[in-house]
Design a protein around this motif. Structure first.
Motif, mmCIF file in Angstrom:
data_model
loop_
_atom_site.group_PDB
_atom_site.id
_atom_site.type_symbol
_atom_site.label_atom_id
_atom_site.label_comp_id
_atom_site.label_asym_id
_atom_site.label_seq_id
_atom_site.Cartn_x
_atom_site.Cartn_y
_atom_site.Cartn_z
ATOM 1 N N GLY A 36 0.806 -1.213 0.000
ATOM 2 C CA GLY A 36 0.000 0.000 0.000
ATOM 3 C C GLY A 36 0.841 1.265 0.000
ATOM 4 O O GLY A 36 0.562 2.215 -0.745
ATOM 5 N N THR A 39 2.637 1.883 -3.424
ATOM 6 C CA THR A 39 1.766 2.241 -4.534
ATOM 7 C C THR A 39 1.140 3.623 -4.358
ATOM 8 O O THR A 39 0.863 4.302 -5.343
ATOM 9 C CB THR A 39 0.656 1.195 -4.734
ATOM 10 N N ALA A 40 0.896 4.058 -3.118
ATOM 11 C CA ALA A 40 0.203 5.335 -2.889
ATOM 12 C C ALA A 40 1.140 6.510 -2.693
ATOM 13 O O ALA A 40 0.734 7.659 -2.890
ATOM 14 C CB ALA A 40 -0.730 5.213 -1.679
ATOM 15 N N LEU A 68 4.401 -0.028 -11.898
ATOM 16 C CA LEU A 68 3.346 -1.007 -12.125
ATOM 17 C C LEU A 68 3.740 -2.042 -13.169
ATOM 18 O O LEU A 68 3.263 -3.174 -13.127
ATOM 19 C CB LEU A 68 2.059 -0.288 -12.533
ATOM 20 N N ILE A 160 -1.469 2.661 2.596
ATOM 21 C CA ILE A 160 -1.905 3.818 1.816
ATOM 22 C C ILE A 160 -2.099 5.020 2.724
ATOM 23 O O ILE A 160 -1.638 6.134 2.427
ATOM 24 C CB ILE A 160 -3.206 3.488 1.053
ATOM 25 N N GLN A 271 -9.679 -3.282 -10.617
ATOM 26 C CA GLN A 271 -8.993 -2.145 -11.219
ATOM 27 C C GLN A 271 -9.916 -1.285 -12.078
ATOM 28 O O GLN A 271 -9.743 -0.068 -12.179
ATOM 29 C CB GLN A 271 -7.805 -2.620 -12.035
ATOM 30 N N ASN A 276 -7.068 2.403 -8.029
ATOM 31 C CA ASN A 276 -5.657 2.764 -7.944
ATOM 32 C C ASN A 276 -5.345 4.032 -8.714
ATOM 33 O O ASN A 276 -4.530 4.851 -8.282
ATOM 34 C CB ASN A 276 -4.777 1.608 -8.422
ATOM 35 N N TYR A 280 -3.528 7.175 -6.996
ATOM 36 C CA TYR A 280 -2.269 7.723 -7.500
ATOM 37 C C TYR A 280 -2.379 9.228 -7.776
ATOM 38 O O TYR A 280 -1.427 9.976 -7.558
ATOM 39 C CB TYR A 280 -1.836 7.031 -8.789
ATOM 40 N N TRP A 397 -2.530 -6.060 -11.899
ATOM 41 C CA TRP A 397 -1.448 -5.101 -12.109
ATOM 42 C C TRP A 397 -1.320 -4.672 -13.556
ATOM 43 O O TRP A 397 -0.915 -3.533 -13.844
ATOM 44 C CB TRP A 397 -0.141 -5.672 -11.585
ATOM 45 N N ASP A 400 -3.910 -2.120 -13.970
ATOM 46 C CA ASP A 400 -3.499 -0.974 -13.163
ATOM 47 C C ASP A 400 -2.488 -0.118 -13.927
ATOM 48 O O ASP A 400 -2.599 1.117 -13.983
ATOM 49 C CB ASP A 400 -2.879 -1.483 -11.860
#
Length: 457
Positions: A36, A39-40, A68, A160, A271, A276, A280, A397, A400
């Motif tokens: 988390g 990715t965030a 990604l 996140i 997704q 996501n 982002y 992914w 994503d």
């Protein structure tokens, strides 16, 4: 064929308070926190990277999605070493990748090196998204499996939230253009902790039995709180299930079409909700929508709501079941995303964007957010669980990466279009789940083949 129950009833299950079981679940779930965070954290760096590297919307999308593509490779390939060397052993290697990726991004000397280390971090995220839920599902009692695997999802959400809080704290320190280095680099700390904890937990008993290491499997079951009698029954159930599976079983469409399709669909729709992409670019979305609160603070609010409703999902997933949560969530997300799209397009007041996204998160977190890794980790037979989970994770992914790369370009053309597209996908998910998805709550892993009607090789 009906197999003997595998810790299937509450009387035959180890206590959830057993320290050994807690250590196993908590350690594997910590991979979710790193997942988390990594990715965030990008959401708080986009503005600085645009200025530092003079990026236009296209190259910003490439920069954000770089990790990604590494994640996709990690998800596609992790199942092979996971099935061969065990989930725990492979997670140890991925923990090293987390450390290198975090430190490397913080010390990056140019745009190319930043992208390289983001890809390395992505390899760790993709691999752990496959193997950590697999490890938890194989250690967890069936009646509590959904909630325990959902602990991985909770840690993703916690990661996140920590990324948003960390970004806000570092931004308040007024470090200038170098603040993005600190935002990336701090992830190395929890990655080191994760690596050290992995040195203290056993391999999965199911994997050990499959490798002929039954004495070690007995020891591992004892460490998670099973009595000798429970260990005997559990080993017997695992061996009986293994006896009816083809030797050296391969993942194949002919035999495993049902779980493959379920994994692809649950991961793909996760997704296609836009979750996501929204995470982002959350700061950019709120900056465009305006409001009295800063973009960083609005992002923290979203993170808190995400954490709260992920807990709700953990409490409900073994009560209401996976399918019911997906249906409720699909309807709610479609409605909230429609409102957000209309507000971003000026057809509704702009202040509704924050409320619409809060509602979206409130429906996402306990539904597809809580269900995805549980469902993917439990629908495949033990012999191909790692590779099967990789199919679902790589779908997740891959989409994503495509959505993250395309979002800023599409949003630059029409602020409302991405939200309305995601709303339509959630309406479609409702129909697909209603028609096609079976319920899997409480089903022992060794009985899942019969439940899903998996045919002979």
């Amino acid at each position: 064929m009906q197999v003997a129950p595998t810790i299937g009833g509450s009387a035959d299950e180890p206590s959830l308070l057993n320290p050994g079981l807690i250590a196993c679940i908590a350690t594997a779930a910590l991979a979710g926190l790193l997942f988390g965070f990594d990715t965030a954290v990008i959401s708080g760096t986009t503005e600085a990277m645009v200025r530092t590297f003079r990026l236009d919307p296209f190259w910003l999308g490439i920069t954000v999605s770089a990790a990604l593509w590494g994640t996709l490779v990690g998800a596609l390939t992790a199942g092979i070493p996971g099935d061969r060397f065990g989930s725990r052993n492979t997670l140890r290697v991925l923990a090293v990748f987390y450390v290198v990726g975090g430190l490397g991004c913080g010390l990056a000397w140019d745009w190319g090196s930043l992208v390289l280390f983001r890809v390395i971090a992505g390899l760790a995220v993709g691999g752990s998204s496959v193997l950590a839920p697999v490890y938890i599902s194989e250690m967890a009692p069936p009646s509590k499996r959904g909630g325990l695997v959902a602990a991985f999802q909770f840690n993703i959400i916690l990661g996140i939230l920590l990324a948003y809080v960390s970004n806000a704290i570092i931004a308040s320190m007024e470090l200038g253009l170098s603040d993005w280095r600190w935002k990336f680099g701090v992830s190395a700390g929890p990655a080191i902790v994760f690596l050290l904890l992995l040195l203290r937990i056993p391999n999965s008993p199911r994997w050990l039995v499959g490798r002929g290491a039954t004495p070690e499997a007995r020891e591992a079951l004892g460490r998670i709180g099973m009595t000798p009698a429970q260990v005997d029954r559990e080993i017997g159930a695992i061996e009986q299930a293994a006896a009816v599976q083809p030797a050296g079983e391969r993942l194949s469409w002919r035999r495993h079409s049902k779980p493959i399709m379920l994994a692809i669909l649950v991961a793909g729709f996760n997704q296609l909700s836009g979750i996501n992409a929204l995470l982002y670019y959350l700061n950019d979305i709120f900056a465009a929508a305006g409001g009295s609160l800063s973009a960083d603070m609005q992002a923290v609010i979203i993170g808190l709501v995400n954490a709260l409703f992920t807990v709700v999902g953990m409490l409900l997933i073994d009560r209401l079941g996976r399918r019911t949560l997906l249906l409720i969530g699909s309807a709610g997300m479609a409605a909230c995303l429609s409102v957000a799209g209309l507000a971003m397009g000026g057809m509704l007041p702009a202040h509704l964007v924050l409320w619409a996204l809060i509602g979206f998160i409130a429906f996402f977190a306990p539904s597809t957010g809580a269900v995805i890794w549980v469902y993917i980790s439990e629908v495949f037979p033990t012999g191909v669980r790692g590779r099967g989970s990789a199919v679902g994770a790589s779908t997740h992914w891959g989409l994503d990466a495509v959505i993250a790369a395309g979002f800023p370009v599409v949003a630059a053309m029409s602020a409302s279009l991405p939200f309305l597209f995601f709303a339509a996908m959630m309406a479609l998910q409702f129909v697909v789940v209603l028609v096609y998805f079976p319920e899997t709550k409480g089903v022992p892993l060794e009985e899942m083949e019969r439940k899903l009607g998996i045919g002979a090789a």
